[in-house]
Motif scaffolding. Structure first.
Motif, PDB file in Angstrom:
ATOM      1  N   CYS A  37       0.455  -1.281   0.321  1.00 43.77           N
ATOM      2  CA  CYS A  37       0.369  -0.052   0.353  1.00 43.77           C
ATOM      3  C   CYS A  37       0.807   1.347   0.108  1.00 43.77           C
ATOM      4  N   GLU A  60     -11.705  -2.348  11.053  1.00 42.86           N
ATOM      5  CA  GLU A  60     -12.603  -2.998   9.844  1.00 42.86           C
ATOM      6  C   GLU A  60     -13.852  -1.865  10.395  1.00 42.86           C
ATOM      7  N   VAL A  63     -12.496   1.054   8.718  1.00 43.79           N
ATOM      8  CA  VAL A  63     -12.902   1.276   7.248  1.00 43.79           C
ATOM      9  C   VAL A  63     -13.792   1.452   6.639  1.00 43.79           C
ATOM     10  N   LYS A  67     -15.606   4.399   3.221  1.00 42.95           N
ATOM     11  CA  LYS A  67     -16.021   4.429   1.717  1.00 42.95           C
ATOM     12  C   LYS A  67     -16.549   5.203   1.478  1.00 42.95           C
ATOM     13  N   LYS A  74      -8.248   2.711  -1.589  1.00 35.47           N
ATOM     14  CA  LYS A  74      -8.356   1.802  -1.086  1.00 35.47           C
ATOM     15  C   LYS A  74      -8.275   1.913   0.258  1.00 35.47           C
ATOM     16  N   GLU A  76      -8.127  -0.754   3.387  1.00 39.27           N
ATOM     17  CA  GLU A  76      -8.936  -2.406   4.008  1.00 39.27           C
ATOM     18  C   GLU A  76      -7.862  -2.479   4.929  1.00 39.27           C
ATOM     19  N   CYS A  77      -7.859  -3.252   5.764  1.00 37.88           N
ATOM     20  CA  CYS A  77      -7.690  -3.361   6.793  1.00 37.88           C
ATOM     21  C   CYS A  77      -6.729  -4.841   6.944  1.00 37.88           C
ATOM     22  N   VAL A  78      -5.739  -5.120   7.402  1.00 35.19           N
ATOM     23  CA  VAL A  78      -4.852  -6.600   7.489  1.00 35.19           C
ATOM     24  C   VAL A  78      -4.835  -6.897   9.422  1.00 35.19           C
ATOM     25  N   ILE A  83      -3.883  -0.735   8.874  1.00 40.32           N
ATOM     26  CA  ILE A  83      -5.135  -0.026   7.639  1.00 40.32           C
ATOM     27  C   ILE A  83      -4.306   0.135   6.588  1.00 40.32           C
ATOM     28  N   ASN A  84      -4.203  -0.515   5.382  1.00 40.57           N
ATOM     29  CA  ASN A  84      -3.745  -0.007   4.352  1.00 40.57           C
ATOM     30  C   ASN A  84      -4.441   0.928   3.417  1.00 40.57           C
TER      31      ASN A  84
END
Ligand code: ARG
Length: 573
Positions: A37, A60, A63, A67, A74, A76-78, A83-84
């Motif tokens: 990212c 989550e 993130v 939206k 982008k 997203e959570c990993v 949070i990327n």
């Protein structure tokens, strides 16, 4: 203009807050995994404990609230809870357009100060040698960064013009029975000879010391010689510093501090700060928290003579009277650190400068040869500055000829001079000032790698594209910056948004090497982009114009940056 990372951090703070986590510590940083990212936020990890929730769950929730954000393409959570983020191409382009049209690329001065930068410090009548090179190069850059960031800045050369070397020269002249004032050549011969002689000849040394004392106490005859020596030396120094693209606002020296010494000493005694110790006059400067004992600061020797500390303190008296600086920055060899600790403490203790005045010492390391020892000539002597400049210049000329550069002789010489200066200065400034470094002429003059000539080469390449574009009738005003069309272009754009924070950091930490690291990255990004993009033959006009706008901004940022380092790019190379 707001910094990009601050804007992105605000956006994340808002998302955290909407998710029920109101925390001031949330920040966005440039990703340390660019393969995954572009930016990242680790706030969920830090919050997990207090919130009694797994970091991934927090991430989550956050993130979900990002939206539709105009800032990110982008989010997203990993695992376990990072949070990327990728920045939206449209937003990046609009931010960069703002930067391109803003003054100073959006840098806004705040907290402006009156700053004196004390650098150079040549010793009059002694030849300038490479020991003085670092002071000149680093000091000049710090002065320019200070001025650029909005401070009212003065550079003071603070010459060593009042010491024993003057007595030695006058004693040397008398010894030779000289009946005229020396010229520069004679001077550069008298001093080393007298200095040698004083090491073996006790009587001669005493004589030189007597003369120095008399000079400092107003002997008219000696003062006349002193003034003459100053005149020719200063003219010579100016020429030398000119060649280095180094200039001073104030040409004062230790001698100018002399009238301030007597009243300063009086007041130190009267206020009870200075006391006699073994015949000498000293001020205690040790503090209970010192890990190492800091010896008292000596103000007068037992024979009443003043010292290096005395002139530096008296110079602060003069600076306070004349400029009332908020900050004084000394760019001097790091081996003088103890001297400055003593001077700074004594200055504050005795009320010479207000408590709030910032006195900083930027101590630099040694410039070494390839053998790791202080740089010397081939025959092992102390290298004179002129000799070094000449050698680097010849090397650059050679490289240009190797590269088949064709231009009129005068331009060739001028260009080689510019490249040589970039080679020397970048070679020095790309290292953290405090560290020693190895002067490697082959490496520094190379057109490839992390070098000054590589940066210039990149700038010349941009200039040449812009020239061709204009020749084919292209417009350069009011061009619209479009979102990036490939990853290399995006990487360049993202890096260009980092100019303002970089400059702020370089000033805060007095760190020109940050500028070098930054422009090296920008140059690499640009060259990658350049190799993947056919700018001049691009048929889509809007696209071509956007690229022209982008490389114009790139060139502008590089030009400003190298100016802050104290050199400039030629038109061709
Ligand atoms: N002339 C001194 C030297 O060659 C450097 C002066 C540095 N500046 C100062 N304010 N003491 O070592």
């Amino acid at each position: 203009m707001k910094k990009l990372l601050d804007i992105l951090s605000e956006e994340l703070k808002k998302a955290f807050k909407d998710a029920g986590y109101d925390d001031g510590r949330i920040t966005v940083t440039v990703s340390n995994r660019p393969d995954l990212c572009e930016y990242q936020c680790n706030g969920a990890m830090a919050l997990s404990k207090e919130a009694h929730k797994a970091p991934f769950m927090i991430a989550e929730e956050v993130v979900a609230r990002l939206k539709g954000s105009e800032y990110f393409s982008k989010a997203e959570c990993v695992k376990p809870g990072f949070i990327n983020l990728n920045i939206s191409d449209d937003y990046l382009a609009s931010y960069l357009a703002g930067e391109a049209s803003a003054e100073k690329f959006g840098f806004e001065a705040k907290d402006m100060k009156k700053v004196v930068v004390d650098y150079g410090g040549p010793n009059v009548a002694k030849p300038l040698h490479i020991g003085h090179l670092r002071a000149a190069i680093i000091g000049e850059s710090v002065k320019r960064i200070s001025a650029y960031t909005g401070n009212d800045t003065l550079g003071d050369i603070h010459m060593g013009d009042w010491g024993l070397q003057m007595g030695l020269i006058i004693a040397g002249m008398e010894d030779r029975g000289m009946d005229h004032m020396p010229d520069l050549d004679e001077l550069s011969e008298i001093y080393p000879a007298a200095s040698e002689k004083s090491k073996e000849d006790e009587a001669f040394r005493e004589k030189a010391m007597d003369i120095t004392f008399e000079l400092q106490h107003g002997n008219e005859e000696y003062l006349k010689i002193w003034r003459h020596i100053m005149d020719i030396s200063v003219a010579d120094l100016k020429q030398n510093y000119d060649r280095l693209n180094v200039s001073f606002d104030i040409w004062k020296g230790e001698a100018d501090a002399d009238p301030y010494i007597a009243p300063m000493v009086e007041s130190m005694k009267k206020e009870g700060y200075a006391y006699e110790s073994q015949g000498a006059l000293v001020v205690d400067v040790s503090e209970p928290t010192d890990a190492k004992e800091i010896p008292p600061c000596m103000i007068l020797k037992s024979d009443g003579a003043s010292l290096y500390t005395t002139t530096d303190l008296a110079t602060l008296v003069q600076r306070e009277e004349d400029y009332k600086p908020d900050a004084v920055i000394y760019v001097v060899d790091k081996r003088q650190e103890l001297h400055f600790v003593q001077v700074f403490r004594a200055a504050k203790k005795c009320g010479i400068v207000p408590e709030k005045t910032e006195l900083s010492f930027l101590g630099f390391g040694t410039m070494n040869g390839k053998d790791g020892k202080p740089f010397k000539t081939r025959s092992g002597g102390v290298m004179r500055l002129e000799t070094l400049l000449e050698e680097v210049y010849e090397k650059c000329l050679e490289r240009m000829k190797e590269n088949g550069t064709e231009m009129p002789e005068a331009e060739l010489k001028d260009t080689a001079g510019k490249i040589a200066l970039a080679a020397i200065k970048y070679g020095d400034l790309s290292n953290e000032a405090r560290k020693d470094y190895i002067f490697d002429i082959d490496k520094f003059t190379s057109f490839e790698g992390n070098t000054g000539p590589y940066i210039l080469y990149t700038m010349v390449r941009i200039k040449s594209i812009l020239r061709k574009y204009k020749e084919t009738g292209g417009e350069t005003d009011g061009l619209k910056l479009l979102p990036p069309s490939n990853p290399a272009e995006k990487a360049l754009m993202m890096n260009l948004t980092g100019f303002v924070p970089m400059i702020e950091g370089a000033w805060k930490d007095l760190a020109p090497h940050r500028i070098c690291a930054y422009i090296y990255q920008v140059a690499n990004d640009f060259n990658k982009f350049y190799h993947e993009t056919k700018i001049i033959t691009e048929e889509d006009k809007a696209k071509q114009e956007s690229w022209i706008a982008l490389i114009t901004l790139t060139l502008g940022i590089l030009e400003t940056s190298v100016d802050l380092l104290g050199f400039e790019a030629p038109g061709f190379m």
